[in-house]
Scaffold this motif. Structure first.
Motif, mmCIF file in Angstrom:
data_model
loop_
_atom_site.group_PDB
_atom_site.id
_atom_site.type_symbol
_atom_site.label_atom_id
_atom_site.label_comp_id
_atom_site.label_asym_id
_atom_site.label_seq_id
_atom_site.Cartn_x
_atom_site.Cartn_y
_atom_site.Cartn_z
ATOM 1 N N VAL A 1 0.849 -1.193 0.000
ATOM 2 C CA VAL A 1 0.000 0.000 0.000
ATOM 3 C C VAL A 1 0.883 1.241 0.000
ATOM 4 O O VAL A 1 0.667 2.195 -0.755
ATOM 5 C CB VAL A 1 -0.953 0.006 1.211
ATOM 6 C CG1 VAL A 1 -1.782 1.285 1.233
ATOM 7 C CG2 VAL A 1 -1.864 -1.214 1.179
ATOM 8 N N HIS A 2 1.932 1.222 0.835
ATOM 9 C CA HIS A 2 2.869 2.339 0.905
ATOM 10 C C HIS A 2 3.599 2.521 -0.426
ATOM 11 O O HIS A 2 3.675 3.633 -0.963
ATOM 12 C CB HIS A 2 3.872 2.098 2.037
ATOM 13 C CG HIS A 2 4.803 3.248 2.282
ATOM 14 N ND1 HIS A 2 5.608 3.327 3.380
ATOM 15 C CD2 HIS A 2 5.080 4.359 1.554
ATOM 16 C CE1 HIS A 2 6.318 4.442 3.341
ATOM 17 N NE2 HIS A 2 6.022 5.075 2.231
ATOM 18 N N SER A 3 4.159 1.436 -0.966
ATOM 19 C CA SER A 3 4.918 1.557 -2.217
ATOM 20 C C SER A 3 4.025 2.022 -3.363
ATOM 21 O O SER A 3 4.484 2.732 -4.270
ATOM 22 C CB SER A 3 5.594 0.228 -2.570
ATOM 23 O OG SER A 3 4.647 -0.778 -2.869
ATOM 24 N N ALA A 4 2.746 1.651 -3.345
ATOM 25 C CA ALA A 4 1.823 2.087 -4.395
ATOM 26 C C ALA A 4 1.651 3.595 -4.380
ATOM 27 O O ALA A 4 1.745 4.267 -5.421
ATOM 28 C CB ALA A 4 0.467 1.404 -4.223
ATOM 29 N N PHE A 5 1.421 4.162 -3.211
ATOM 30 C CA PHE A 5 1.243 5.612 -3.127
ATOM 31 C C PHE A 5 2.557 6.357 -3.326
ATOM 32 O O PHE A 5 2.555 7.541 -3.675
ATOM 33 C CB PHE A 5 0.607 5.987 -1.787
ATOM 34 C CG PHE A 5 -0.861 5.698 -1.716
ATOM 35 C CD1 PHE A 5 -1.762 6.342 -2.561
ATOM 36 C CD2 PHE A 5 -1.349 4.765 -0.813
ATOM 37 C CE1 PHE A 5 -3.128 6.065 -2.502
ATOM 38 C CE2 PHE A 5 -2.714 4.486 -0.738
ATOM 39 C CZ PHE A 5 -3.600 5.137 -1.584
ATOM 40 N N ALA A 6 3.687 5.684 -3.119
ATOM 41 C CA ALA A 6 4.993 6.319 -3.303
ATOM 42 C C ALA A 6 5.387 6.449 -4.772
ATOM 43 O O ALA A 6 6.442 6.999 -5.084
ATOM 44 C CB ALA A 6 6.070 5.531 -2.553
ATOM 45 N N ASP A 7 4.549 5.964 -5.665
ATOM 46 C CA ASP A 7 4.801 6.061 -7.108
ATOM 47 C C ASP A 7 4.478 7.465 -7.607
ATOM 48 O O ASP A 7 3.317 7.845 -7.688
ATOM 49 C CB ASP A 7 3.941 5.022 -7.842
ATOM 50 C CG ASP A 7 3.879 5.277 -9.347
ATOM 51 O OD1 ASP A 7 4.899 5.723 -9.907
ATOM 52 O OD2 ASP A 7 2.808 5.024 -9.935
ATOM 53 N N GLY A 8 5.509 8.230 -7.948
ATOM 54 C CA GLY A 8 5.288 9.570 -8.482
ATOM 55 C C GLY A 8 5.440 9.672 -9.981
ATOM 56 O O GLY A 8 5.465 10.770 -10.537
ATOM 57 N N SER A 9 5.536 8.525 -10.664
ATOM 58 C CA SER A 9 5.844 8.539 -12.093
ATOM 59 C C SER A 9 4.751 9.188 -12.931
ATOM 60 O O SER A 9 5.028 9.965 -13.852
ATOM 61 C CB SER A 9 6.086 7.111 -12.591
ATOM 62 O OG SER A 9 4.923 6.303 -12.423
ATOM 63 N N GLY A 10 3.491 8.882 -12.614
ATOM 64 C CA GLY A 10 2.390 9.309 -13.477
ATOM 65 C C GLY A 10 2.222 10.800 -13.545
ATOM 66 O O GLY A 10 2.071 11.369 -14.636
ATOM 67 N N HIS A 11 2.255 11.476 -12.385
ATOM 68 C CA HIS A 11 1.976 12.912 -12.449
ATOM 69 C C HIS A 11 3.146 13.684 -13.054
ATOM 70 O O HIS A 11 2.954 14.732 -13.659
ATOM 71 C CB HIS A 11 1.536 13.468 -11.092
ATOM 72 C CG HIS A 11 2.478 13.312 -9.951
ATOM 73 N ND1 HIS A 11 2.470 12.236 -9.117
ATOM 74 C CD2 HIS A 11 3.430 14.142 -9.480
ATOM 75 C CE1 HIS A 11 3.371 12.404 -8.160
ATOM 76 N NE2 HIS A 11 3.984 13.548 -8.366
#
Length: 392
Positions: A218-228
């Motif tokens: 859950v943490h690693s998912a929200f830590a993904d900043g690639s898309g924005h």
């Protein structure tokens, strides 16, 4: 999905034994790489450079034919030429059109390519996995590991596997024929499903480099900043939105080393990125995640250096459209669906999604948490995500 159906699935996910099952110090001996694009070639070369046997699977004859020339690594990383299908037992990247052959006996299985290909691999793998294998998504983007857990169980997988979600690869690359020109990339976070199997991350360091362990998927998912970052760079342009390229006198041409992805981002882009980052943090907080990377860290991880070593190349139009599609499907759409489940407004993310869909001429086709039974109210959605991540 009804509550009873979700509970049945959650019980199946919970059947994964908790804790570490990999003996400490055991080195990867053989890995399967599913896919034949540049990221797959990179992973196969990195494995071979470390003395790990790589087997690369592709269902596409054109991809396998292109690998006949081997893989040449230039720039950063393990520079050299890596053969494919060498005779006489010489170390090489072995290629195969047989999924069974690729996966059998592999210590780790890398799912590569865009989001829709990773989904397909997860489904077709379900009945081919064995206890102890690692299923690796690098990058996993937002909720990649959770979706993979869902698809494996939906496909009938009962093996005790560990799913690893790493949010970056160790290098940027520029493909030129059989050659990959590499530049160093900032490391990202990683997590496992079930949670608590940090030994799996240690085993992957020879290929993926240092990984910062997150508390859960859950943490690693929200830590993904690639898309924005990628969507802002690729969608917003024109005279009203300046970039970070240096001003040049009339008739001058920019130096090649200044043609980087980071240079696409000017002050207006950074303002949009900051707004989208704030929305991601607000959604994450509703799911109990608060220690996300800073905007500057996200820029280092996903845009690269402004110039010089560590710069990410600027994609041509076909690759830019593919990158944009994956940024929407793998990063922004799942965030927007989690926001809806938690009743958090994300107007800037929603606007970028709408603009991206109009640009590509296609509707949403990304990960959506409601497909796995994750829905409001916010506390219920949080508990269900944690259950899927092996925390509940």
């Amino acid at each position: 999905m009804s509550a009873s159906e979700f509970e049945a699935f959650a019980e199946a996910v919970g059947a994964f034994p908790r804790g570490e099952i990999i003996p400490r110090g055991e080195r990867l001996r053989r890995v399967a790489v599913l896919g034949g694009l540049s990221d797959a070639r990179l992973l196969a070369a990195l494995a071979l450079a470390e003395g790990i046997e790589p087997v690369l699977f592709s269902a596409y004859g054109a991809e396998l034919s292109a690998l006949g020339a081997g893989v040449a690594v230039r720039g950063a990383g393990p520079v050299g030429s890596y053969q494919t299908d060498a005779e006489g037992g010489a170390p090489s990247i072995r290629t195969t059109p047989s999924l069974d052959e690729a996966v059998a006996g592999a210590d780790a299985i890398f799912l590569t390519g865009p989001t829709h290909k990773k989904r397909t691999y997860a489904l077709v793998l379900a009945e081919h996995l064995s206890d102890g294998q690692l299923i690796v998504l690098a990058p996993g983007r937002t909720f990649g590991a959770l979706e993979t857990a869902w698809l494996l169980r939906a496909g009938g997988c009962r093996a005790d596997v560990t799913i690893v979600e790493a949010q970056t690869l160790p290098f940027w690359w520029r493909a030129e024929g059989s050659a990959l020109h590499l530049a160093p990339r900032a490391p990202g976070v990683a997590a496992t499903i079930p949670a608590g199997r940090g030994e799996a991350l240690e085993r992957l360091v020879p290929i993926l480099g240092p990984l910062a362990p997150a508390s859960s998927a859950v943490h690693s998912a929200f830590a993904d900043g690639s898309g924005h970052i990628e969507a802002a760079a690729l969608l917003l342009g024109g005279p009203a939105v300046s970039d970070a390229h240096p001003d040049l006198p009339m008739g001058a041409t920019p130096l090649p080393e200044n043609q980087t992805f980071r240079a696409l981002l000017g002050a207006e882009h950074l303002s949009v990125i900051a707004a989208m980052g704030a929305e991601r943090r607000a959604v994450a907080a509703r799911f109990g995640v608060r220690d996300l990377p800073s905007d500057e860290t996200w820029l280092d991880q996903h845009a690269g250096a402004l110039r010089g070593e560590g710069g990410r190349g600027v994609p041509g139009q076909p690759n830019a459209r593919l990158m944009l599609r994956d940024a929407l499907a793998g990063s922004l759409e799942p965030l927007a669906s989690a926001a809806a489940a938690a009743s958090v407004a994300t107007p800037v993310t929603g606007a970028i999604l709408a603009l991206g869909a109009a640009t590509l001429g296609e509707g949403p086709a990304g990960r959506r948490v409601e497909a796995w039974g994750v829905a409001g109210p916010a506390e219920t959605a949080r508990r269900r995500l944690e259950t899927l991540a092996g925390l509940g």
